[in-house]
Design a protein around this motif. Structure first.
Motif, mmCIF file in Angstrom:
data_model
loop_
_atom_site.group_PDB
_atom_site.id
_atom_site.type_symbol
_atom_site.label_atom_id
_atom_site.label_comp_id
_atom_site.label_asym_id
_atom_site.label_seq_id
_atom_site.Cartn_x
_atom_site.Cartn_y
_atom_site.Cartn_z
ATOM 1 N N UNK A 178 0.846 -1.204 0.000
ATOM 2 C CA UNK A 178 0.000 0.000 0.000
ATOM 3 C C UNK A 178 0.874 1.244 0.000
ATOM 4 N N UNK A 179 0.548 2.147 -0.912
ATOM 5 C CA UNK A 179 1.216 3.440 -0.990
ATOM 6 C C UNK A 179 0.173 4.527 -0.744
ATOM 7 N N UNK A 180 0.509 5.486 0.097
ATOM 8 C CA UNK A 180 -0.410 6.572 0.446
ATOM 9 C C UNK A 180 -0.121 7.755 -0.470
ATOM 10 N N UNK A 181 -1.070 8.025 -1.363
ATOM 11 C CA UNK A 181 -0.898 9.074 -2.364
ATOM 12 C C UNK A 181 -1.850 10.234 -2.079
ATOM 13 N N UNK A 182 -1.682 11.288 -2.861
ATOM 14 C CA UNK A 182 -2.552 12.464 -2.728
ATOM 15 C C UNK A 182 -3.443 12.592 -3.954
ATOM 16 N N UNK A 183 -4.467 13.406 -3.821
ATOM 17 C CA UNK A 183 -5.471 13.558 -4.873
ATOM 18 C C UNK A 183 -4.933 14.482 -5.977
ATOM 19 N N UNK A 184 -3.912 13.976 -6.682
ATOM 20 C CA UNK A 184 -3.266 14.727 -7.756
ATOM 21 C C UNK A 184 -3.294 13.899 -9.035
ATOM 22 N N UNK A 185 -2.974 14.534 -10.144
ATOM 23 C CA UNK A 185 -3.042 13.857 -11.450
ATOM 24 C C UNK A 185 -2.186 12.588 -11.470
ATOM 25 N N UNK A 188 0.854 8.626 -7.750
ATOM 26 C CA UNK A 188 2.310 8.548 -7.613
ATOM 27 C C UNK A 188 2.960 7.771 -8.758
ATOM 28 N N UNK A 189 2.648 6.487 -8.864
ATOM 29 C CA UNK A 189 3.401 5.624 -9.780
ATOM 30 C C UNK A 189 3.232 6.035 -11.237
ATOM 31 N N UNK A 190 2.005 6.282 -11.669
ATOM 32 C CA UNK A 190 1.807 6.674 -13.061
ATOM 33 C C UNK A 190 2.359 8.073 -13.344
ATOM 34 N N UNK A 191 2.344 8.931 -12.352
ATOM 35 C CA UNK A 191 2.879 10.290 -12.553
ATOM 36 C C UNK A 191 4.370 10.210 -12.879
ATOM 37 N N UNK A 192 5.110 9.478 -12.067
ATOM 38 C CA UNK A 192 6.554 9.403 -12.270
ATOM 39 C C UNK A 192 6.906 8.390 -13.357
ATOM 40 N N UNK A 193 6.205 7.269 -13.384
ATOM 41 C CA UNK A 193 6.504 6.238 -14.375
ATOM 42 C C UNK A 193 6.258 6.713 -15.793
ATOM 43 N N UNK A 194 5.133 7.394 -16.011
ATOM 44 C CA UNK A 194 4.827 7.879 -17.354
ATOM 45 C C UNK A 194 5.732 9.064 -17.702
ATOM 46 N N UNK A 195 6.098 9.879 -16.712
ATOM 47 C CA UNK A 195 7.101 10.917 -16.973
ATOM 48 C C UNK A 195 8.381 10.268 -17.507
ATOM 49 N N UNK A 196 8.832 9.194 -16.836
ATOM 50 C CA UNK A 196 10.041 8.504 -17.277
ATOM 51 C C UNK A 196 9.904 7.952 -18.685
ATOM 52 N N UNK A 197 8.725 7.411 -19.011
ATOM 53 C CA UNK A 197 8.522 6.854 -20.355
ATOM 54 C C UNK A 197 8.508 7.960 -21.406
ATOM 55 N N UNK A 198 7.836 9.078 -21.105
ATOM 56 C CA UNK A 198 7.765 10.166 -22.085
ATOM 57 C C UNK A 198 9.130 10.836 -22.256
ATOM 58 N N UNK A 199 9.898 10.929 -21.170
ATOM 59 C CA UNK A 199 11.257 11.451 -21.280
ATOM 60 C C UNK A 199 12.125 10.514 -22.120
ATOM 61 N N UNK A 200 11.918 9.214 -21.949
ATOM 62 C CA UNK A 200 12.654 8.232 -22.747
ATOM 63 C C UNK A 200 12.339 8.409 -24.236
ATOM 64 N N UNK A 201 11.069 8.593 -24.555
ATOM 65 C CA UNK A 201 10.683 8.798 -25.954
ATOM 66 C C UNK A 201 11.364 10.037 -26.528
ATOM 67 N N UNK A 248 -1.938 13.990 -17.231
ATOM 68 C CA UNK A 248 -0.896 14.709 -16.491
ATOM 69 C C UNK A 248 -0.694 16.116 -17.059
ATOM 70 N N UNK A 249 -0.765 16.227 -18.366
ATOM 71 C CA UNK A 249 -0.600 17.551 -18.994
ATOM 72 C C UNK A 249 -1.781 18.467 -18.661
ATOM 73 N N UNK A 250 -2.981 17.941 -18.820
ATOM 74 C CA UNK A 250 -4.180 18.766 -18.623
ATOM 75 C C UNK A 250 -4.288 19.279 -17.190
ATOM 76 N N UNK A 251 -3.865 18.450 -16.235
ATOM 77 C CA UNK A 251 -4.008 18.829 -14.826
ATOM 78 C C UNK A 251 -2.710 19.366 -14.226
ATOM 79 N N UNK A 358 2.714 15.089 -4.408
ATOM 80 C CA UNK A 358 2.017 13.815 -4.613
ATOM 81 C C UNK A 358 2.136 12.874 -3.426
ATOM 82 N N UNK A 359 3.099 13.150 -2.532
ATOM 83 C CA UNK A 359 3.307 12.310 -1.352
ATOM 84 C C UNK A 359 4.010 13.137 -0.290
ATOM 85 N N UNK A 360 3.794 12.764 0.961
ATOM 86 C CA UNK A 360 4.448 13.484 2.053
ATOM 87 C C UNK A 360 5.865 12.987 2.306
ATOM 88 N N UNK A 361 6.211 11.815 1.747
ATOM 89 C CA UNK A 361 7.552 11.298 2.001
ATOM 90 C C UNK A 361 8.069 10.534 0.785
#
Length: 781
Positions: A178-185, A188-201, A248-251, A358-361
């Motif tokens: 369990x990961x405690x996330x915040x109500x953001x676009x 946590x995981x998709x925000x950073x993971x997809x950033x990494x994928x789009x940066x890779x592209x 992520x872009x829209x929000x 997106x997270x407190x820690x």
């Protein structure tokens, strides 16, 4: 009073909803699986037997799922403790469904949404005030059986106790992280993971790297999933990748890297052509006949995949562990090294800038990436591995802006994001500007912490003896040369042998056997065997087999309980080790089996004996079941059956019904220790078996006839048939076997060892071993 989840309603019988219901059934939790009509609900459930990889531990547990529809069965909602909504990502649809089901829920039931992108505040806006307290997001990652992550997202009105109740259920009953996330676009995981994928592209295009080259650089080489970047995008679906990126872009009006989420022109062209990846047959890869072609990002034409050789990759092969690999990869001044440096630097800074958005820690961010994207290290663990001070200086030379809190951390003398205070693992907390204890589950066991706090008794290259407390010891395996697959070698055997003596001498209550690696053990050390075969040192090969047999027999007859806690792969010698122990506390995700025929051998460490004894105990005792016992063992060993779960291992015969299966693999060592303590009172070691009835020549003739049929039909090779006959000779009791004359354990061990060494002398066996070592898969010659 804590909520106890005994029954669940899953709203939405699509692939994700049906899989969540299936995983609940894996854990023994009944559920109602709802959809708009009965046909859709039933189709969703039926699809679980066809889906690959299978979401099911044991198909029989699917009986715990009841297909339902909203028109006829809505009243059943009142029976459940938790309602999880898993329908399409349309806010109006979700709110309409909530309006329908909330009046039917009981007063203590919890409602959650499995959304991956919609805001909690938007979904909750239409809920009654009393329901808002019991409503939050539980975002499972796909496929839910295999992906450990569930992100929990609450709001200002959410009852924290309700979230804690579900968090405990997810961890303890469903085996989730369990990961405690915040109500953001994208949380946590998709925000950073997809950033990494789009940066890779973006970097792939800038560095003129091919699709195949990028996947070679961004997969297991850097501790990410084998599917790397472009292959992962194809599996997920390019439309899904674009949807999450656009969200992520829209929000992300305040996101300093917002433009990274803009869809590149070539990806938009692929969407326009309906090249969506695996589900349409064309994406970044395309299979034509038997060839896998990859996309040229400039021409949008498919070409044969040719991977280039880079100095960065060559140099990294000198490193065994990931930290060393990462440091060497980003230090090389070729295009691969520069690409990986820019990719890592971007991800590290972006992750740091997400605190506290997106997270407190940082622990939640690291866990999110490990559990949701299959990274071996989270971003801050990667930063520690690369060296915080050194990388920050390099980033500054590149004119990158360092997050303020990281600068503060360094200025206060903290040299890493994680540490150890002499008692527990710690992490840097930007809000307090101090190191804090990493939160841990009370049932999780960290071998490194035990060793650092005085629990290390003995250590060798591939295994250690440690003190688990309460007069229980443990042998933990940790291969130096192959830390992921953890082969059984002389060091492990020696430590098991010494452990029996040490526990006996110090009057401890018992022993746990476990592994510190990704897998319990993928088998014996084939390289050592190949060396003996090449030297024609048959005495050495015989000695290897006998040392393992003798040590595992010593373990079996130890004057105290021995409980093994396997997880992941436990193959060949890994299973032979399991089979010698009194009891197994297995992670539910256990892939175990005796697979030696794949390298031209039969089990040589007692595996045949273990299977015969388990089969005889399970099927029928005495003479009447002699043939069935041999047949059951032959079916498992001769066909190299591997379990697809611990429950499947029971049905094959590798585990018994007395063995314990733990859905959360992190808890298996604690449970194994508890089993040792409960078994230690009045413990008596097993009796030496002299009652092993095997069918002898009659059974061998039956097996030989079957093997001859397989050979004639082309299903097996001549060498397969030769191995099968050697195996049948052992399993039917050799020259002494017969339903009127039982054999004993040592006779079967000697018989097994003789056949094992004999097969080691076969040229085709040598070829199989060499092929497995080089290619990682069996050769059928």
């Amino acid at each position: 009073m804590a909520l106890k989840v005994e029954k669940v309603a899953v709203l939405g019988a699509g692939v994700m909803g049906a899989q969540i219901a299936t995983h609940l059934s894996n854990a023994g939790i009944p559920s109602y699986l709802f959809d708009m009509n009965q046909e859709l609900a039933e189709q969703g459930l039926e699809g679980m037997n066809k889906l690959k990889p299978s979401p099911v531990y044991n198909p029989k547990t699917l009986e715990l799922i009841t297909p339902c529809n909203y028109d006829d069965h809505l009243d059943k909602i009142a029976e459940v403790d938790w309602v999880i909504e898993v329908i399409a990502e349309r806010l109006d649809w979700k709110q309409g469904l909530f309006e329908k089901i909330v009046p039917k829920m009981n007063a203590t039931a919890i409602l959650t949404s499995n959304t991956s992108g919609l805001a909690l505040s938007d979904m909750a806006s239409s809920l009654p005030e009393n329901m808002k307290k019991r409503f939050f997001i539980t975002h499972f990652f796909n496929p839910p059986r295999y992906m450990k992550l569930v992100e929990l997202v609450g709001g200002p009105e959410t009852d924290m106790e309700a979230m804690q109740d579900i968090a405990r259920f997810l961890e303890d009953d469903l085996g989730k992280g369990v990961v405690w996330a915040k109500d953001t676009a994208n949380f946590i995981a998709n925000r950073i993971g997809v950033y990494g994928m789009m940066l890779t592209l973006k970097l792939a295009r800038e560095k003129r790297l091919s699709v195949a080259d990028v996947d070679a650089l961004t997969g297991t080489l850097i501790g990410h999933m084998k599917s790397a970047t472009f292959r992962t995008a194809d599996v997920v679906g390019l439309d899904t990748l674009v949807h999450v990126s656009e969200n992520a872009y829209d929000k992300g009006e305040d996101d300093e890297e917002r433009d990274i989420f803009l869809v590149p022109d070539y990806l938009q062209s692929m969407l326009d052509k309906k090249w969506l990846g695996q589900k349409t047959g064309s994406g970044f890869y395309k299979k034509v006949d038997k060839n896998i072609l990859s996309l040229n990002l400039d021409t949008l034409e498919y070409e044969p995949s040719v991977k280039k050789k880079y100095d960065a990759i060559r140099v990294s092969k000198n490193e065994t562990y990931l930290p060393g690999k990462l440091r060497s990869l980003v230090s090389i001044d070729d295009v691969a090294g520069k690409f990986l440096w820019e990719l890592n630097a971007g991800i590290l800074i972006y992750s740091a800038n997400r605190l506290p958005e997106i997270s407190d820690d940082l622990v939640n961010i690291d866990n999110g990436m490990k559990w949701g994207f299959g990274w071996e290290f989270g971003p801050f663990e990667v930063w520690d591995a690369l060296g915080v001070a050194e990388t920050v200086q390099r980033m500054k030379r590149d004119s990158r802006k360092i997050p303020a809190w990281v600068e503060t951390m360094i200025s206060k003398g903290f040299t890493s994001f994680y540490g150890f205070d002499g008692k527990v693992k710690t992490y840097y907390d930007p809000s307090s500007e101090s190191m804090q204890a990493v939160p841990t589950h009370p049932l999780a066991v960290d071998f490194n912490i035990i060793k650092k706090t005085g629990g290390l008794i003995k250590k060798d290259w591939s295994a250690s003896l440690i003190d688990l407390g309460d007069n229980v010891a443990a042998v933990t395996m940790h291969s130096v040369l192959q830390p992921t697959f953890n082969p059984i070698d002389g060091s492990v055997i020696s430590m098991l042998d010494q452990a029996v003596d040490w526990v006996t001498e110090h009057k401890y209550k018992g022993l746990v056997v476990a592994s510190e690696a990704t897998h319990f053990s993928a088998g014996a050390n084939l390289a050592m065997m190949l060396s003996a075969i090449d030297d024609k040192d048959w005495d050495a090969l015989d000695a290897m087999s006998k040392a393992m047999q003798d040590t595992l027999q010593k373990l079996r007859f130890a004057p105290f309980p021995v409980v093994v806690a396997p997880h992941g792969m436990a193959l060949g010698g890994g299973y032979e080790t399991i089979g010698a122990c009194d009891r197994v506390v297995a992670a539910a995700e256990l892939y175990t089996g005796l697979v030696e025929v794949g390298v031209g051998l039969i089990p040589g460490g007692g595996g045949n004996l273990r299977m015969i004894m388990k089969a005889q105990d399970r099927l029928a005792k005495g003479r009447a079941g002699a043939f069935q016992v041999a047949q059951k063992a032959f079916e498992a060993i001769g066909f190299a059956k591997v379990s697809m779960s611990a429950k499947h291992a029971v049905s094959i015969g590798y585990l018994t019904r007395d063995d314990i299966i733990i859905v959360n693999g992190d808890h298996r060592v604690s449970r194994a220790k508890s089993e040792v303590l409960s078994m230690s009172e009045g413990y008596q070691p097993p009796q030496y078996r002299t009652d092993l009835f095997l069918p002898g020549m009659g059974g061998r003739l039956a097996v030989k006839s079957t093997v001859k049929g397989f050979l004639k039909s082309g299903k097996i090779s001549e060498h397969d048939a030769h191995i099968a006959e050697k195996l049948a000779f052992v399993l039917t009791g050799g020259d002494k076997g017969g339903i009127m004359k039982p054999v004993d354990e040592q006779y079967l061990l000697d018989l097994e060892r003789e056949a094992f060494v004999s097969l080691g002398g076969e040229p085709k066996t040598r070829a199989r071993i060499e092929y497995m070592l080089k290619r990682g898969r069996p050769l059928r010659n």
